[in-house]
Design an enzyme around this catalytic site. Structure first.
Site, short mmCIF file in Angstrom:
data_model
loop_
_atom_site.label_atom_id
_atom_site.label_comp_id
_atom_site.label_asym_id
_atom_site.label_seq_id
_atom_site.Cartn_x
_atom_site.Cartn_y
_atom_site.Cartn_z
NE ARG A 92 -17.83 -75.72 -6.15
CZ ARG A 92 -16.90 -74.85 -5.79
NH1 ARG A 92 -16.45 -73.96 -6.64
NH2 ARG A 92 -16.42 -74.87 -4.56
N PRO A 138 -9.42 -73.94 -8.00
CG PRO A 138 -9.06 -74.86 -5.90
CD PRO A 138 -8.61 -73.74 -6.78
CG ASN A 139 -13.43 -77.86 -6.75
OD1 ASN A 139 -13.37 -78.95 -7.32
ND2 ASN A 139 -12.88 -77.65 -5.58
CG ASN A 196 -13.15 -67.28 -7.30
OD1 ASN A 196 -12.74 -67.74 -6.21
ND2 ASN A 196 -14.39 -67.44 -7.71
CE1 TYR A 198 -19.27 -70.94 -4.59
CE2 TYR A 198 -19.91 -73.24 -4.69
CZ TYR A 198 -19.19 -72.23 -4.10
OH TYR A 198 -18.38 -72.49 -3.03
NE ARG A 214 -20.59 -70.84 1.03
CZ ARG A 214 -19.89 -71.46 0.06
NH1 ARG A 214 -19.18 -70.75 -0.80
NH2 ARG A 214 -19.91 -72.77 -0.04
CG HIS A 262 -14.47 -65.28 -2.69
ND1 HIS A 262 -13.71 -66.40 -2.90
CD2 HIS A 262 -13.72 -64.44 -1.94
CE1 HIS A 262 -12.56 -66.26 -2.30
NE2 HIS A 262 -12.53 -65.08 -1.70
CB ALA A 285 -10.92 -74.42 -1.42
CD GLU A 295 -9.88 -62.90 -1.11
OE1 GLU A 295 -8.84 -62.44 -0.58
OE2 GLU A 295 -10.74 -63.52 -0.48
#
Ligand code: DQA
Length: 150
Positions: A19, A11-12, A74, A24, A107, A100, A77, A98
């Site tokens: 964004r 998502p996103n 990725n 990012y 964070r 990111h 969330a 995985e």
């Protein structure tokens, strides 16, 4: 038949470029796809590149990657929330890395936990768009090593 990597986005991530660019970066998801497509083609790999904002669809993308040579995931969330996605990763034979863009450990605390990491081959985070390529290269290396053993 050429080996194939699946690069799956949650998502996103379709919002990259607009964004929170300070976190990012400015690259869009299409930019990242083009970079990976070029580099993977040079290495003789096919690429299936997908994005969804829906948890169940991401689960299905993982299932569809079962016969692949590797998966770069990725999950956005859903990394921090989804038992269903972790179960999907456990259900396939292909190695999953995985990734990111951001360094999730630098964070908010809720980003420090991943349901995916314990069932993944490894994790790459904090290198922006290069996180994807570092993960893809690791999968290629694993593949070549496997091929040498047989
Ligand atoms: C992300 C990190 C996640 O915590 C966040 O929810 C995202 C993007 C990253 O690529 O840095 O959507 O996966």
């Amino acid at each position: 038949m050429a080996p194939v990597l699946h690069i799956l986005n949650g998502p996103n991530l379709n919002r990259l470029g607009v964004r929170e660019p300070s976190i990012y970066g400015m690259a869009t998801l299409a930019d990242i796809e083009a970079m990976l497509r070029d580099r993977l083609q040079e290495r003789g790999y096919d690429l299936i590149f997908r994005q969804t904002n829906h948890e169940g669809e991401l689960v299905e993308f993982v299932h569809a990657a079962d016969g692949a040579n590797g998966v770069v995931l990725n999950a956005g969330a859903y990394t921090h929330t989804s038992v269903a996605l972790a179960d999907a990763v456990r259900s396939i034979a292909a190695p999953v890395i995985e990734v990111h863009l951001s360094n999730v450990f630098a964070r908010e605390a809720f980003r420090h936990h991943s349901y995916i990491a314990p069932v993944a081959q490894g994790v790459v985070c904090g290198f922006g768009a290069q996180s994807y390529w570092l993960a893809a290269e690791a999968l290629i290396e694993m593949n070549e090593a496997g091929r040498l053993e047989t």
